[in-house]
Write an enzyme that holds these catalytic residues in place. Structure first.
Site, PDB file in Angstrom:
ATOM      1  N   CYS A 136      48.612  43.963  68.437  1.00 34.09           N
ATOM      2  CA  CYS A 136      49.449  43.299  67.383  1.00 34.09           C
ATOM      3  C   CYS A 136      48.757  43.730  66.066  1.00 34.09           C
ATOM      4  O   CYS A 136      47.673  43.022  65.682  1.00 34.09           O
ATOM      5  CB  CYS A 136      49.577  41.811  67.727  1.00 34.09           C
ATOM      6  SG  CYS A 136      50.120  40.766  66.293  1.00 34.09           S
ATOM      7  N   ARG A 169      64.134  16.779  69.860  1.00 35.10           N
ATOM      8  CA  ARG A 169      63.420  15.670  70.022  1.00 35.10           C
ATOM      9  C   ARG A 169      64.341  14.690  71.227  1.00 35.10           C
ATOM     10  O   ARG A 169      65.636  14.646  71.224  1.00 35.10           O
ATOM     11  CB  ARG A 169      63.528  14.777  68.933  1.00 35.10           C
ATOM     12  CG  ARG A 169      63.081  15.535  67.607  1.00 35.10           C
ATOM     13  CD  ARG A 169      63.234  14.843  66.362  1.00 35.10           C
ATOM     14  NE  ARG A 169      62.927  15.309  64.964  1.00 35.10           N
ATOM     15  CZ  ARG A 169      63.696  16.217  64.433  1.00 35.10           C
ATOM     16  NH1 ARG A 169      65.004  16.382  64.849  1.00 35.10           N
ATOM     17  NH2 ARG A 169      63.424  16.697  63.218  1.00 35.10           N
ATOM     18  N   HIS A 218      50.108  12.919  62.682  1.00 31.19           N
ATOM     19  CA  HIS A 218      50.199  11.975  61.441  1.00 31.19           C
ATOM     20  C   HIS A 218      49.160  11.247  61.451  1.00 31.19           C
ATOM     21  O   HIS A 218      48.462  10.747  62.380  1.00 31.19           O
ATOM     22  CB  HIS A 218      51.630  11.299  61.862  1.00 31.19           C
ATOM     23  CG  HIS A 218      52.701  12.294  62.157  1.00 31.19           C
ATOM     24  ND1 HIS A 218      53.523  12.767  60.832  1.00 31.19           N
ATOM     25  CD2 HIS A 218      53.327  12.907  62.979  1.00 31.19           C
ATOM     26  CE1 HIS A 218      54.459  13.442  61.204  1.00 31.19           C
ATOM     27  NE2 HIS A 218      54.414  13.579  62.487  1.00 31.19           N
ATOM     28  N   GLU A 273      56.730  21.240  86.496  1.00 28.21           N
ATOM     29  CA  GLU A 273      57.626  22.152  85.341  1.00 28.21           C
ATOM     30  C   GLU A 273      58.607  22.766  85.685  1.00 28.21           C
ATOM     31  O   GLU A 273      58.461  23.609  86.653  1.00 28.21           O
ATOM     32  CB  GLU A 273      56.472  22.565  84.447  1.00 28.21           C
ATOM     33  CG  GLU A 273      56.833  23.433  83.362  1.00 28.21           C
ATOM     34  CD  GLU A 273      57.807  22.680  82.403  1.00 28.21           C
ATOM     35  OE1 GLU A 273      57.305  21.607  81.784  1.00 28.21           O
ATOM     36  OE2 GLU A 273      58.760  23.206  81.935  1.00 28.21           O
TER      37      GLU A 273
END
Lengths: 479, 434
Positions: free
Chosen positions: A405, A316, A55, A37
């Site tokens: 937080c 994308r 989806h 990576e």
């Protein structure tokens, strides 16, 4: 520079959701696998800017590989969620008709979905739509309801995938952009600034850079064009405004601008779809925000810019074929897993299985591991626990009583847990624990997170970064 | 060490519990003590009480209240000493996660603490004094990338004054709020290059004395009617595009220019910290973003009071103290069983009035009304219905207006709503008196 050399069965270039899903799938077998990576942590590219939608599978065009893998992927999420502990909820989606012509499109989408085996599709008339989603614009005419659509936190998903892969023996190389690829009879050699990595197979999961990685290997038969999407996250006071994902009917290049109730309950609107040349162009724009809010107000009039707490953009990876490009190439051992745009997140676990089949056909022998660990422990998520469970957590670990937080009620124990699970940067902590994601956007917790991170990583606070590279946060005072 | 105190002697049952140990919380505790309430607890999430004052190491505090100029920590210390001398319990490192009320009106304040776990503290009344937070990049629209190096001015102040680090070396400041102005000077003193302060409005949002002392004295330019129109840089911010704004505050990109920088500080406003208020379902004022309160500074939940920046954002801590003493007094009286008739006069913001607090009044008592104007005006007249008018030399949005109303004034009034207006003074004919 210390140039080590290591040899692997499979090297995965790119630690996005696709690379990490494949890594986890391969970790079921007796193989030496490495994920390479370029960023400081996995999922820091396209994945982290993903809309987080699983989806149902009725929206991708007929006859496409992405359409097939989308439906398969959707079905895998319940089990994945159970094994990996990321947030996932099948909230369902509605494709809404804005003009009378859209109603016919809904029928077509329903037929297409049913032909692919998408379960439970229903056409809702106007009355049903407004009864179920009373805050939508009153002039919407009806909808196609898909109950199997859902939402996940994409970064949580990718972190849990890599964690599972690492627990099962995969190697991860971060901060390692691949700069050169050599091919010879023994396999392929990938050169990064730190080391050279030899591997029998290379999987090109490099997202918007996949065509460049392919060119390095001498495969130049496709190109990637980044298509930018801007998203705007709204204040959690709007929680519950819509209960399901709201889509317009699909547009020419995309699924359109959506209203997304995220897994955490906040509403997100977007994305835009704008082809860009620069593969690092993550800038939001006045035009993008105008486009989104003007459109979304037609779906739900009470949404406005003033509730934005943050905005971001992602790219994308749109391939020249406009479909996924998955398969072997003329270079032996070099396999493309490219052009994974929407519905890439949904499809990613199915892509992983598909790629393993391809590797098998290409001659990789797959011997299942006897001791494969299926489960990883998800984050504790103190804020979501009932009072009794919270009391118990604090009793076990008093650091659960220290709030780091305040907006998202994230405790010190959870920051440590995020670091235990691989966070090395402020964004890494944020995406794992939600510290800094709320309405004050880190005003309260940043200095606390720097403090904890520097102690845990045993480095000065000035060495802490937002997301690796040159994203330093604070500087030493001149004495 | 300032305000270091562990919860060694907390009792479990209180008359008044104050949420927040900053200036508002300390003032409320003292006000409650003055009212005769006996058992008073201040809960603070930090290790040391004092709130945001502790990072405000500059001077300028206390000019109204103490008639001398103190630093933030000095101001806090004076109050903390009084609080501790008055036998008020201070529970630090503790976080309030909720308040529940039972049918008899008794409240349970849920508190988390490392040593004590999750505790429910019983009390008769509660004062909210959690202060405010800063607006962020997301709350305005700044297009561009999302690199590191973009901080709210208050976070930068914390880096410098509490931790001894710089947010960067080449600084651009967007917004002319007071913290931004203070940080311009602070960073200039630390050898940073402060390239300028950019304010989208045609006037500053900071106090005049801060413009003079923090910018003018250091040669730092203030660009009015100008904003940051784009952020550049992948990992770390590298430059910003700034542009003058036209009508409707839209940036005119044709007249824009770029400034190299490694840091962008935002001083673009404060919002009441309304996490808990929202969670409790209190009625909130859409303009102040704080709770709606009656003339006793009581919120829509009976026995729950609010003061300081959690109620509305103040510019001077002296006024926070003044308001907090009042809220504490009313909360203390409530705890001792005092019940007053409901307010019967609604206060509304009229011309050039952005908001007024409290939102309702009752006859027969002295009132202090806090308000802000929408736009600068000079000279002008402040009118309370037809009952009273007061000539003002000038008003600016950055400076809160305080108005005292005498007890007998409302006795003559028969209506149910009073509008406050700020109008241009006509020929200087109005009298200084009402």
């Amino acid at each position: 520079m210390n140039h080590h050399s290591s040899r692997y069965d499979v090297a995965i270039v790119g630690g996005g959701v696709v690379g990490c899903a494949i890594a986890r799938e391969l970790s079921r077998f007796e193989l030496k696998t490495v994920v390479i990576e370029k960023e400081a942590e996995v999922g820091f590219g396209t994945t982290k800017s993903n809309s987080g939608i699983i989806h149902a599978g009725h929206q991708s065009p007929a006859g496409t590989l992405k359409g097939t893998l989308e439906v398969r992927g959707n079905r895998m999420y319940d089990r994945l969620c159970e094994e990996l502990g990321f947030g996932f909820s099948r909230i369902g989606e509605l494709v809404v008709a804005m003009v009378p012509e859209d109603l016919a499109v809904l029928d077509e989408l329903k037929k297409l979905g049913e032909s692919r085996g998408v379960p439970g599709l229903e056409i809702w008339d106007k009355a049903r739509l407004h009864r179920e989603e009373p805050n939508l614009a009153k002039n919407l005419l009806g909808a196609l309801y898909a109950p199997t659509a859902g939402v996940i936190n994409p970064y949580e998903f990718v972190f849990s995938l890599i964690e599972s892969a690492l627990a099962n023996g995969v190697t991860l190389e971060i901060d390692s952009p691949v700069e050169k690829i050599d091919t010879d009879n023994h396999g392929l050699t990938l050169h990064t600034p730190h080391k050279s990595i030899q591997s029998r197979f290379v999987l090109n999961c490099a997202g918007v850079f996949a065509d460049r990685i392919a060119q390095m290997a001498g495969v130049g038969d496709f190109s990637i064009r980044p298509r930018k999407g801007e998203e705007y996250m709204l204040d959690k006071r709007l929680k519950g405004l819509v209960r399901r994902l709201i889509f317009p009917v699909p547009q020419k290049t995309t699924k359109g601008t959506l209203i997304i109730p995220t897994f955490d309950g906040t509403i997100m609107v977007g994305p835009t779809a704008c082809d860009v040349d620069d593969r690092e162009d993550l800038a939001t724009t006045y035009e993008g925000s105008d486009e989104i809010f003007n459109f979304v107000r037609r779906l739900c009039p009470s949404i406005g810019e003033r509730d934005t707490i943050t905005e971001f953009a992602g790219l994308r990876a749109v391939s020249s074929t406009n479909d996924f490009i998955i398969g072997p190439t003329k270079i032996k051992g070099f396999i493309n897993v490219a052009g994974i745009q929407s519905p890439g997140l949904t499809a990613s676990p199915a892509i992983a299985e598909y790629v393993v089949e391809i590797l098998k056909k290409e001659g990789l022998s797959l011997i299942p591991k006897k001791n494969f660990l299926t489960h990883v422990k998800g984050p504790a998520r103190f804020a979501l626990q009932h009072l009794e469970a919270q009391k118990e957590l604090i009793q076990k670990d008093p650091r659960f009583a220290r709030v780091i937080c305040r907006c998202e009620l994230v405790t010190e124990a959870e920051i440590h847990e995020a670091i235990d699970h691989g966070a090395r940067t402020l964004d890494g902590i944020k995406f794992r624990s939600r510290a800094g994601m709320g309405r004050c956007q880190g005003g309260f917790c940043t200095s606390r997170c720097i403090d904890i991170l520097s102690k845990r990583l045993n480095c000065p606070p000035t060495a802490i970064t937002k997301r690796g590279g040159g994203s330093w946060v604070i500087k030493e005072m001149d004495s | 060490m300032l305000g270091k105190m562990e919860a060694t002697k907390w009792q479990g049952k209180y008359d008044v519990v104050v949420v927040g140990g900053g200036p508002a919380g300390m003032g409320a505790a003292l006000g409650a003590r003055d009212s005769g309430a006996e058992r008073i607890l201040v809960v603070d999430r930090e290790a040391e009480a004092g709130g945001i004052l502790l990072q405000c190491i500059h001077s300028g505090f206390g000019l109204h209240y103490f008639k001398e100029e103190l630093t933030g920590p000095e101001y806090a210390e004076r109050f903390l000493k009084r609080v501790l001398d008055s036998n008020v319990d201070v529970f630090s490192n503790a976080y309030v996660s909720g308040v529940a009320t039972d049918s008899s009106g008794i409240k349970q304040v849920r508190v988390m603490n490392e040593k004590m776990g999750v505790q429910a503290i019983e009390t008769r009344s509660v004062v909210l004094a959690m202060g405010c937070r800063e607006r962020t990049r997301g709350s305005i629209r700044i297009p561009g990338t999302r690199p590191s190096g973009i901080y709210t001015a208050g976070l930068a102040q914390k880096f410098v004054n509490m931790h001894g680090y710089l947010p960067g070396k080449r600084i651009v400041i967007l917004g002319s709020g007071d913290i931004g102005l203070i940080m311009a000077r602070r960073l200039a003193l630390e050898g940073c290059e402060v390239k300028g302060v950019f304010e989208i409005l045609p006037y500053s949002n900071g106090l005049t004395r801060n413009i003079v002392q923090c910018l003018d004295d250091f040669g730092i330019p203030l660009h009015l009617s100008t904003t940051v129109a784009r952020i550049h840089g992948r990992d770390r911010i590298e430059k910003v595009t700034v542009a003058p704004v036209g009508p409707g505050l839209q940036p005119d990109l044709s007249r824009s220019w770029d400034i190299d920088c490694d840091t962008l500080l935002l001083s673009i406003g404060l919002i009441p910290e309304n996490e808990l208020s929202q969670g409790l379902g209190l009625a909130l004022d859409p303009v102040t973003s704080g709770p709606v309160v009656s003339s006793t500074l009581e919120t829509s939940m009976p026995g729950l009071f609010a003061c300081g920046n959690v109620l509305h954002v103040h510019d001077l801590v002296d006024f926070v103290t003044q308001e907090a003493l009042l809220a504490g007094r009313f909360a203390g009286e409530w705890a001792q069983g005092v019940r007053r008739p409901r307010d019967n006069i609604k206060l509304t913001a009229g011309q050039n009035v952005r908001y007024c607090v409290p939102q309702t009044l009752a006859p027969g008592r002295e009132h202090t009304i806090y308000m802000r104007c929408k736009e600068p005006m000079k000279p002008c007249v402040l009118k309370v219905g037809d009952l009273m008018e007061k000539k003002l030399r000038f008003v600016v949005p950055a400076e809160m207006i305080t108005l005292k109303i005498k007890p007998d004034l409302l006795e003559r009034f028969r209506g149910d709503s009073l509008e406050i207006n700020i109008l241009p003074a006509v020929g200087g004919g109005s009298s200084e008196e009402e």
